[in-house]
Each structure stands twice: as C-alpha cells, then as structure tokens.
Scaffold this motif. Structure first.
Motif, PDB file in Angstrom:
ATOM      1  N   LEU A 121       1.935  17.091   0.231  1.00 27.77           N
ATOM      2  CA  LEU A 121       2.091  15.644   0.037  1.00 27.77           C
ATOM      3  C   LEU A 121       1.084  15.164  -1.008  1.00 27.77           C
ATOM      4  O   LEU A 121      -0.070  14.890  -0.705  1.00 27.77           O
ATOM      5  N   SER A 122       1.536  15.081  -2.259  1.00 27.67           N
ATOM      6  CA  SER A 122       0.657  14.603  -3.337  1.00 27.67           C
ATOM      7  C   SER A 122       1.010  13.177  -3.747  1.00 27.67           C
ATOM      8  O   SER A 122       0.125  12.369  -4.002  1.00 27.67           O
ATOM      9  N   ASP A 123       2.293  12.867  -3.798  1.00 29.95           N
ATOM     10  CA  ASP A 123       2.714  11.527  -4.237  1.00 29.95           C
ATOM     11  C   ASP A 123       2.935  10.568  -3.077  1.00 29.95           C
ATOM     12  O   ASP A 123       3.081   9.369  -3.286  1.00 29.95           O
ATOM     13  N   GLY A 161      -9.061   5.196   0.707  1.00 24.89           N
ATOM     14  CA  GLY A 161     -10.289   5.469  -0.045  1.00 24.89           C
ATOM     15  C   GLY A 161     -10.181   5.015  -1.488  1.00 24.89           C
ATOM     16  O   GLY A 161     -11.142   4.464  -2.063  1.00 24.89           O
ATOM     17  N   LEU A 162      -9.013   5.214  -2.090  1.00 22.46           N
ATOM     18  CA  LEU A 162      -8.802   4.742  -3.468  1.00 22.46           C
ATOM     19  C   LEU A 162      -8.895   3.217  -3.527  1.00 22.46           C
ATOM     20  O   LEU A 162      -9.481   2.645  -4.455  1.00 22.46           O
ATOM     21  N   ARG A 163      -8.349   2.575  -2.516  1.00 20.61           N
ATOM     22  CA  ARG A 163      -8.445   1.098  -2.431  1.00 20.61           C
ATOM     23  C   ARG A 163      -9.916   0.682  -2.430  1.00 20.61           C
ATOM     24  O   ARG A 163     -10.314  -0.235  -3.153  1.00 20.61           O
ATOM     25  N   ASP A 184      -2.920  12.838  -0.115  1.00 24.40           N
ATOM     26  CA  ASP A 184      -3.483  13.339   1.135  1.00 24.40           C
ATOM     27  C   ASP A 184      -3.528  14.871   1.141  1.00 24.40           C
ATOM     28  O   ASP A 184      -4.326  15.455   1.875  1.00 24.40           O
ATOM     29  N   TYR A 185      -2.660  15.501   0.389  1.00 25.48           N
ATOM     30  CA  TYR A 185      -2.617  16.970   0.301  1.00 25.48           C
ATOM     31  C   TYR A 185      -2.509  17.627   1.672  1.00 25.48           C
ATOM     32  O   TYR A 185      -3.121  18.644   1.944  1.00 25.48           O
ATOM     33  N   LYS A 186      -1.706  17.005   2.540  1.00 21.37           N
ATOM     34  CA  LYS A 186      -1.333  17.634   3.802  1.00 21.37           C
ATOM     35  C   LYS A 186       0.052  18.264   3.600  1.00 21.37           C
ATOM     36  O   LYS A 186       0.821  17.833   2.730  1.00 21.37           O
ATOM     37  N   GLU A 202       4.419   7.176  -8.746  1.00 22.03           N
ATOM     38  CA  GLU A 202       5.122   7.731  -9.917  1.00 22.03           C
ATOM     39  C   GLU A 202       4.339   7.380 -11.163  1.00 22.03           C
ATOM     40  O   GLU A 202       3.821   6.271 -11.277  1.00 22.03           O
ATOM     41  N   HIS A 203       4.273   8.326 -12.104  1.00 21.55           N
ATOM     42  CA  HIS A 203       3.478   8.090 -13.310  1.00 21.55           C
ATOM     43  C   HIS A 203       4.127   7.061 -14.241  1.00 21.55           C
ATOM     44  O   HIS A 203       3.425   6.363 -14.973  1.00 21.55           O
ATOM     45  N   TYR A 204       5.469   7.032 -14.263  1.00 21.50           N
ATOM     46  CA  TYR A 204       6.181   6.028 -15.089  1.00 21.50           C
ATOM     47  C   TYR A 204       7.178   5.288 -14.218  1.00 21.50           C
ATOM     48  O   TYR A 204       7.753   5.883 -13.321  1.00 21.50           O
ATOM     49  N   GLY A 263      -8.962   7.902 -15.844  1.00 25.76           N
ATOM     50  CA  GLY A 263      -8.297   6.598 -15.845  1.00 25.76           C
ATOM     51  C   GLY A 263      -7.005   6.598 -15.052  1.00 25.76           C
ATOM     52  O   GLY A 263      -6.596   5.564 -14.535  1.00 25.76           O
ATOM     53  N   VAL A 264      -6.358   7.779 -14.951  1.00 23.96           N
ATOM     54  CA  VAL A 264      -5.101   7.896 -14.199  1.00 23.96           C
ATOM     55  C   VAL A 264      -5.346   8.585 -12.855  1.00 23.96           C
ATOM     56  O   VAL A 264      -4.867   8.126 -11.811  1.00 23.96           O
ATOM     57  N   HIS A 265      -6.117   9.676 -12.878  1.00 20.91           N
ATOM     58  CA  HIS A 265      -6.399  10.432 -11.660  1.00 20.91           C
ATOM     59  C   HIS A 265      -7.795  10.172 -11.107  1.00 20.91           C
ATOM     60  O   HIS A 265      -8.085  10.500  -9.960  1.00 20.91           O
ATOM     61  N   PHE A 266      -8.688   9.698 -11.930  1.00 25.24           N
ATOM     62  CA  PHE A 266     -10.065   9.433 -11.469  1.00 25.24           C
ATOM     63  C   PHE A 266     -10.751   8.493 -12.447  1.00 25.24           C
ATOM     64  O   PHE A 266     -10.333   8.363 -13.611  1.00 25.24           O
ATOM     65  N   LEU A 267     -11.792   7.834 -11.937  1.00 22.40           N
ATOM     66  CA  LEU A 267     -12.673   7.016 -12.775  1.00 22.40           C
ATOM     67  C   LEU A 267     -13.994   7.774 -12.880  1.00 22.40           C
ATOM     68  O   LEU A 267     -14.570   8.145 -11.859  1.00 22.40           O
ATOM     69  N   ARG A 268     -14.461   7.985 -14.112  1.00 24.25           N
ATOM     70  CA  ARG A 268     -15.644   8.819 -14.282  1.00 24.25           C
ATOM     71  C   ARG A 268     -16.846   8.244 -13.524  1.00 24.25           C
ATOM     72  O   ARG A 268     -17.649   8.963 -12.958  1.00 24.25           O
ATOM     73  N   ASP A 282      -1.442  21.749 -12.462  1.00 24.70           N
ATOM     74  CA  ASP A 282      -1.611  20.312 -12.254  1.00 24.70           C
ATOM     75  C   ASP A 282      -2.728  19.804 -13.149  1.00 24.70           C
ATOM     76  O   ASP A 282      -3.728  20.487 -13.372  1.00 24.70           O
ATOM     77  N   LEU A 283      -2.542  18.598 -13.611  1.00 27.03           N
ATOM     78  CA  LEU A 283      -3.453  18.013 -14.594  1.00 27.03           C
ATOM     79  C   LEU A 283      -4.092  16.752 -14.038  1.00 27.03           C
ATOM     80  O   LEU A 283      -3.439  15.988 -13.341  1.00 27.03           O
ATOM     81  N   LEU A 284      -5.368  16.578 -14.321  1.00 26.36           N
ATOM     82  CA  LEU A 284      -6.068  15.339 -13.931  1.00 26.36           C
ATOM     83  C   LEU A 284      -6.635  14.697 -15.184  1.00 26.36           C
ATOM     84  O   LEU A 284      -7.322  15.368 -15.966  1.00 26.36           O
TER      85      LEU A 284
HETATM   86  C1  LIG Z   1      -8.113   5.667 -11.074  1.00 35.13           C
HETATM   87  C2  LIG Z   1      -6.985   6.098 -10.189  1.00 35.13           C
HETATM   88  N1  LIG Z   1      -5.854   5.377 -10.177  1.00 35.13           N
HETATM   89  C3  LIG Z   1      -4.811   5.786  -9.406  1.00 35.13           C
HETATM   90  C4  LIG Z   1      -4.900   6.901  -8.633  1.00 35.13           C
HETATM   91  C5  LIG Z   1      -3.743   7.284  -7.745  1.00 35.13           C
HETATM   92  N2  LIG Z   1      -3.024   8.474  -8.151  1.00 35.13           N
HETATM   93  C6  LIG Z   1      -3.171   9.061  -9.347  1.00 35.13           C
HETATM   94  S1  LIG Z   1      -2.211  10.426  -9.474  1.00 35.13           S
HETATM   95  C7  LIG Z   1      -1.569  10.226  -7.934  1.00 35.13           C
HETATM   96  C8  LIG Z   1      -0.511  11.135  -7.341  1.00 35.13           C
HETATM   97  C9  LIG Z   1      -0.776  12.599  -7.479  1.00 35.13           C
HETATM   98  O1  LIG Z   1      -0.912  12.993  -8.822  1.00 35.13           O
HETATM   99  P1  LIG Z   1       0.214  13.728  -9.636  1.00 35.13           P
HETATM  100  O2  LIG Z   1      -0.261  13.882 -11.035  1.00 35.13           O
HETATM  101  O3  LIG Z   1       1.534  13.061  -9.446  1.00 35.13           O
HETATM  102  O4  LIG Z   1       0.184  15.114  -8.888  1.00 35.13           O
HETATM  103  P2  LIG Z   1       1.379  16.092  -8.503  1.00 35.13           P
HETATM  104  O5  LIG Z   1       2.375  15.309  -7.685  1.00 35.13           O
HETATM  105  O6  LIG Z   1       1.932  16.596  -9.782  1.00 35.13           O
HETATM  106  O7  LIG Z   1       0.723  17.179  -7.695  1.00 35.13           O
HETATM  107  C10 LIG Z   1      -2.106   9.094  -7.338  1.00 35.13           C
HETATM  108  C11 LIG Z   1      -1.768   8.600  -5.985  1.00 35.13           C
HETATM  109  C12 LIG Z   1      -6.109   7.623  -8.688  1.00 35.13           C
HETATM  110  N3  LIG Z   1      -6.290   8.755  -7.972  1.00 35.13           N
HETATM  111  N4  LIG Z   1      -7.128   7.201  -9.459  1.00 35.13           N
END
Ligand SMILES: Cc1ncc(C[n+]2csc(CCOP(=O)(O)OP(=O)(O)O)c2C)c(N)n1
Ligand SMILES: Nc1ncnc2c1ncn2[C@@H]1O[C@H](COP(=O)(O)OP(=O)(O)O)[C@@H](O)[C@H]1O
Ligand SMILES: [Mg+2]
Length: 312
Positions: free
Chosen positions: A211-213, A169-171, A254-256, A310-312, A50-55, A45-47
C-alpha cells in the motif's frame, strides 16, 4: 494525462517488443524465472524533493532509509526476499558533502537490517533539488510469487497492519510540526519483508501488493488486474491511532501489505499471522465477481469518492 494513463501508454508502446523471458510492467515487481524453480524480481522507485519529501523536514539518514524501504516493500509484496539494490542519486552541490554521507549511512543501516547489498548505481549533480532512484532485486521460489492478478471471487481481503499513520504524519509535517510521533512514522516506513516472505509460502494467499498510494487506489489495481470487484467494510479498515478512516484509505505511504486469501483458510491464516508477528491481520472485505469497488457502511453501499495519491 494521469499517472496511470501514462504507464498504460508506455505498456502498450512496448507490447510488441520481445519480452526476453521477463514478466514486465504491471505488478509490484517484474519477474525473471531463472530455471530450477527460482525467480528474480526487479522494481524501481524514485523519490524527488518537493514531491516525496521536504529537505528541511527530514534528516538525510531517515531519507536514506526511506528510499530503500519503499523499494524493499515492493519486493516483499511479491513474496520475495530482497537481495541487492542499485542507487542513483542527483544531488545539488550543497547536499554533496555531509548531507550525502548521512544519507548513505541511513541507506546502509537499513541494508544491513534486511541483508541487502548495494551493487551499483549512478551519481550526478542536480540543478534543481535532490532526486533518488533505487532499483531493488529480490529472489524467490517461483511458486511463492504473489501477483496483483490472482484475486478470486469470495477471497477475503486483508490489510497486514494499521493504516493512516503516515498520512497523519505528513499532515503534521506540512503544518510545520516535524517532531510528532506520526511525523516520525511518515519518515521511517518499515517494509514488511518477513511478513511478505511468510505470505509467499502460504498457498491460500492469492493476490498481494503493498500500500503506497492508499487502499482506495491500490485495491483497484488488484481488481483491474484480476478482473474482479470488491466490497470493503469501512468500519473494518484498521485506522492507526491519530488518523481518521479517510486518511487510512486515501493518504498512502503506509507500506503495509494488502492481500486476498481463500475464504476457507482465512481465519487460520489470520490466527497464525497474529501468533507469528504479534499483530493482527485485518479482514476488511471480500472479492466479488461483479466488477467495481463498493464501500459498505453498516452493510449498505455508500457512494464515497475516495481516491488514493496520484502524481497527475
Ligand atoms: C512533500 C510531500 N508531499 C506529498 C507527499 C505525499 N506523497 C508523495 S508520493 C506519495 C505516494 C507514493 O509515492 P509514489 O511515487 O506513487 O510511489 P509508488 O506508488 O510508485 O510506490 C504520497 C502519498 C509527501 N510524501 N511529501
Ligand atoms: N516510467 C515507467 N516505465 C515503465 N514502467 C513503469 C513506469 N512507471 C511505472 N511503471 C510500472 O507500472 C506499474 C505500476 O507502477 P507503480 O504504481 O509506480 O507501482 P508501485 O506502486 O509498485 O511502485 C509497475 O509495474 C511499474 O514497474
Ligand atoms: Mg512505483
């Protein structure tokens, strides 16, 4: 193109190549039977910034932990024990010193908690933000492995914890409130490793994933791969304090664990889970022979357009 359309395309493109003994693309982990009744499992899995976190909204230590946690969650979702990881990291020059050391401390701490070792990886400079990729390896008796493809009509669907706290929490974080308890939950997911191993030993547990998505899209993966449908009772979705039911079903991270279990054993499973882990296993619906995901409110179908991330 959608994220899952692209993955399907990749899957098809490689379908005619030899599998070399691996059960590949499509589950939380790929599986390699070792012989002697044991298997290894693999996940990546990749983070990316800007997409997965804000520094600016996470400490490097927390991000080090989260990068590992989301991968351990995929291993747990197979019913396997995580044993080792590889870490590849692309860092801009301004994150290469103290930031990187703190990141590694967070990664080390969680490795220690779950008994995993770091066995390799790669390090490069980045010209545009931080990107982290983790590969995790797990081990399990082959008979304990839980796949997305084994849900059966009549199974009870369970969520192994409350949902929506991470999304709430993201909100908060996106509104500039990084110091709330829910924002801390978002930055510090706890993979259900002990729970996954325990479910692995239970024959009545049929399908499992993490539960990731968000439930709204993740459950569909179990349904698609098992060739079944589901009815989910919206009122039974366990909503974490501070979240609402839509966030619980759609926001993700939530990773449950999400699992299905034989109906005749479901009540006992839930009771034993509660006794062992001190928190309830939440029944949220059932698997049906008819395809499709139906949301029920007061027992009646409700046409909700709920979707997970979803990413796209
Ligand atoms: C700045 C920011 N914007 C949006 C999100 C919300 N977000 C990013 S990825 C993701 C879903 C899980 O990530 P993904 O890369 O799809 O993981 P996988 O399903 O492959 O385990 C969510 C809800 C976030 N965590 N941070
Ligand atoms: N770029 C890729 N190349 C090969 N397989 C991929 C790629 N992206 C995702 N997959 C595979 O597709 C499946 C679904 O991916 P994903 O939804 O990210 O799973 P997860 O939520 O468990 O991380 C998994 O089996 C994963 O290994
Ligand atoms: Mg993934």
């Amino acid at each position: 193109m959608t994220e899952f359309g692209f993955i399907e395309q990749i899957h098809t493109r490689f379908a005619s190549l030899p599998d070399n003994g691996f059960e590949g693309i499509g589950d939380d982990c790929a599986v390699l039977p070792l012989g002697g009744g044991e298997s290894l499992v693999f996940t990546a899995d990749l983070l990316t910034e800007g997409v997965h976190f804000l520094r600016a909204a996470t400490t490097p230590r927390e991000l080090g932990g989260k990068s590992l946690a989301v991968n351990l969650s995929d291993v747990a979702a197979m019913g396997a024990r995580p044993v080792a990881t590889l870490l590849s990291i692309a860092l801009p020059a301004d994150a290469a010193g103290a930031w990187a050391a703190e990141f590694m401390e967070g990664y080390r701490e969680l490795s220690e908690t779950f008994g995993t070792t770091l066995i390799g990886g790669d390090t490069t400079r980045s010209e545009s933000g931080i990107t982290i990729n983790v590969t995790a390896i797990g081990r399990a008796p082959s008979a304990n492995l839980k796949r997305r493809s084994d849900a059966r009509p009549g199974d009870v669907i369970f969520a192994a914890g409350e949902l929506g706290a991470s999304g709430a929490g993201l909100r908060d974080i996106l509104a500039g409130h990084c110091d709330t308890p829910l924002a801390a939950v978002h930055r510090n997911p706890q993979p259900q490793v002990a729970e996954g191993l325990w479910f692995g030993t239970r024959q009545e547990v049929h399908a499992m994933m993490d539960l990731s998505d968000g439930l709204a899209s993740d459950l569909r993966h179990i349904l698609d791969r098992s060739g079944v449908g589901a009815e989910v009772e919206v009122e039974r979705i366990p909503v974490a304090p501070g979240a609402d039911v839509r966030t619980a079903a759609c926001a993700g991270e939530d990773y449950k664990l999400l699992l299905t279990a034989a109906p005749e054993a479901a009540e006992r499973l839930a009771a034993e889970f509660a006794a062992r882990f001190g928190s309830p296993l939440h029944p949220i619906g059932r698997i049906t022979a008819a395809p499709g995901l139906v949301w029920l409110r007061n027992g009646k179908p409700e046409p909700l357009e709920w979707q997970g991330f979803e990413h796209y």
